[in-house]
Design a protein around this motif. Sequence first.
Motif, short mmCIF file in Angstrom:
data_model
loop_
_atom_site.label_atom_id
_atom_site.label_comp_id
_atom_site.label_asym_id
_atom_site.label_seq_id
_atom_site.Cartn_x
_atom_site.Cartn_y
_atom_site.Cartn_z
N LEU A 121 0.83 -1.20 0.00
CA LEU A 121 0.00 0.00 0.00
C LEU A 121 0.86 1.26 0.00
CD1 LEU A 121 -2.97 -0.79 2.42
CD2 LEU A 121 -3.16 -0.08 0.03
N HIS A 122 1.92 1.24 0.80
CA HIS A 122 2.81 2.39 0.87
C HIS A 122 3.48 2.62 -0.49
CE1 HIS A 122 6.60 4.51 2.33
NE2 HIS A 122 5.62 5.32 2.68
N ARG A 123 3.93 1.54 -1.12
CA ARG A 123 4.61 1.65 -2.42
C ARG A 123 3.65 2.19 -3.49
NH1 ARG A 123 4.29 -1.30 -6.66
NH2 ARG A 123 3.15 -2.95 -5.55
N MET A 124 2.41 1.70 -3.51
CA MET A 124 1.45 2.11 -4.55
C MET A 124 0.94 3.53 -4.34
SD MET A 124 -1.02 -1.15 -5.39
CE MET A 124 -1.75 -1.18 -3.73
N LEU A 176 -4.99 16.46 -3.55
CA LEU A 176 -6.01 15.89 -2.68
C LEU A 176 -6.32 14.45 -3.05
CD1 LEU A 176 -8.74 18.55 -1.83
CD2 LEU A 176 -6.81 17.79 -0.48
N ALA A 177 -6.31 14.15 -4.34
CA ALA A 177 -6.57 12.77 -4.76
C ALA A 177 -5.55 11.82 -4.16
CB ALA A 177 -6.56 12.67 -6.28
N SER A 178 -4.30 12.27 -4.04
CA SER A 178 -3.25 11.40 -3.50
C SER A 178 -3.44 11.14 -2.02
CB SER A 178 -1.87 12.01 -3.76
OG SER A 178 -1.63 13.17 -2.99
N ARG A 179 -4.22 11.97 -1.34
CA ARG A 179 -4.45 11.79 0.10
C ARG A 179 -5.63 10.87 0.39
NH1 ARG A 179 -0.08 13.51 2.97
NH2 ARG A 179 -1.45 13.45 4.78
N THR A 180 -6.24 10.31 -0.63
CA THR A 180 -7.32 9.36 -0.40
C THR A 180 -6.80 7.96 -0.09
OG1 THR A 180 -7.45 8.77 -2.74
CG2 THR A 180 -8.84 10.61 -1.99
N ARG A 188 -0.06 8.63 -11.11
CA ARG A 188 -1.13 9.63 -10.97
C ARG A 188 -2.44 9.18 -11.62
NH1 ARG A 188 1.35 15.00 -9.68
NH2 ARG A 188 3.57 14.62 -9.46
N CYS A 189 -2.90 8.00 -11.20
CA CYS A 189 -4.19 7.49 -11.68
C CYS A 189 -4.84 6.70 -10.55
CB CYS A 189 -4.01 6.61 -12.92
SG CYS A 189 -2.94 5.17 -12.65
N TRP A 190 -6.16 6.60 -10.60
CA TRP A 190 -6.88 5.84 -9.57
C TRP A 190 -6.49 4.36 -9.64
CZ3 TRP A 190 -8.51 8.95 -6.15
CH2 TRP A 190 -9.22 10.12 -6.43
N PRO A 207 -13.66 14.38 -11.33
CA PRO A 207 -12.53 14.25 -12.26
C PRO A 207 -11.30 14.98 -11.69
CG PRO A 207 -14.19 15.78 -13.11
CD PRO A 207 -14.79 15.10 -11.93
N ILE A 208 -10.11 14.45 -12.00
CA ILE A 208 -8.87 15.03 -11.47
C ILE A 208 -8.32 16.05 -12.46
CG2 ILE A 208 -6.59 14.55 -10.54
CD1 ILE A 208 -7.39 11.65 -10.18
N LYS A 209 -8.03 17.24 -11.94
CA LYS A 209 -7.41 18.30 -12.73
C LYS A 209 -6.08 18.70 -12.08
CE LYS A 209 -11.69 20.40 -14.50
NZ LYS A 209 -11.36 20.37 -15.94
#
Length: 506
Positions: A121-124, A176-180, A188-190, A207-209
């Motif tokens: 999880l940490h690596r991903m 913010l997306a990275s903090r989920t 940089r993708c879900w 959507p991510i901007k």
Amino acid sequence: MLKAILTLDIGTTACKAIVFDLEGRILAEQGKEYPIYQEKPTWAQQDPDDWWGAAVSTVKGCIASLEDMPEIIAIGLSSQRETVVPIDREGNKLDDAILWMDRRAKGQAEELVDHYGRENLHRMTGMIPDSTFTATKLLWYKENRPEIIQKAYKFLQPKEYIAYKLTGECATDYSLASRTMMLDVKNRCWIKDIFDYIGVKEEQFPPIKYSDEVVGYVKDDVAPLMGIRSGIPVVVGGGDRQCEALGAGIFGNRAMESTGTTTNVSMGTDVLVDQVDERVIISCHVLRGHWLIEQGMTTSGTINRWFRDNFCAMETSVAGEIGERDYALIDRELAMSSPGAGGLVLLPFFMGAKSTRWNASARGALLGLTLNTKKRDIGRAILEGVAYEIRACLDILQSMGLSVDEIVAMGGGAKGALWNQIKADVCGRPIKVPAVTDAASLGAMILAGTGVGVFGDAKACSKRLNGIVKEYLPDGGNYRLYSKLYGIYNEIYKALEPIYDKLAEI
């Protein structure tokens, strides 16, 4: 006509609106606090309508205070991170927002570790599995209130909620997306597999901007509420820490120490570090192609506020100031306590430990009380205890081969001269304070200006707009004393660690 940029920072304790001119000068500033609701001791929620009410109020106050109204060319946003609020298709909340500091999802964090593995999880994701992050909160919803997952149109973080209210548009950014704990931090993708495991869909997220892109424009029905014109572009912005790092000019061998509700120690990089300590978080930056190496506490400034609210009502002999809860007055009294706080050592883990410990069961502790202990000693021990944990964060950065030559102090904590000197003495490094310590707001301002084309390179803009105005140099004698106490501080934690799980069960 003078041109200006309006920013909104949706913090954990308050919303702050600032009007900047294009040279970074503050033309107007307003803040408004809102409550945190705690149904259970380790729960923490907020009503998102309180955020919006505070945003409307503070912007309206800023506009009313301006003698000469500038042309507001953009609105920039920053906010607390990991906090999540579910909304329906009409934009109504389905529940109050679960805050980043909420610890109810400890079991769900452990479940994700069991399923994916901590190191994996940490690596991903770059995140350390913990109940702080959005993924664990959503898994808690799935297992305790599944109807929320089923009914939610979007899951929004605070600035996203405000952007939606301003523009009617939903968007997140990479910071913010990275903090989920649901984003592949390198690519940089879900991460679809995590979405599937939790039981949410990617379309339930905005959507991510990029942080310097426009999300939408102020709606006609919103503008009169705030006293601004409609059609102003609203730029996506970013998480408060990433915006702060931009606003503070955290490049090279500088580290940022930002103390507000909590404390964050950060360094920026344009390459992913190969050897990442498992206790360190890697977040996406608000700068394109950059990351932020982060270590964050759960409580620090909130402990100072707790001390203010419970112990400083204030008994003072200063004429005209009786009853005021003023941190400057509190500091005057705390300065009368000598370095070492009369032998008191405080562990600042009032809502668990992140940063170097990552122990959700940890709690605050105060050791060394005697009949000679005064209120001022307790207050000073709070400031010193937070400084010890900042030093622990710097130790980890150094172990990763990252050299920290100076520390830039940001946030509300940077305004306290006593605390700044304590941090310099404890850490043995200069503490530098820039002209603008509300760096989250300044960072959001720089991003907004970049988004509408009035600024070019965001890094160069940061250095130009926010120079250093004050410096606190470490005292050698105090550093030696604090080094001894720092060792004791770490010993106390190790001694209490086996007890914390037992205490958490009560």
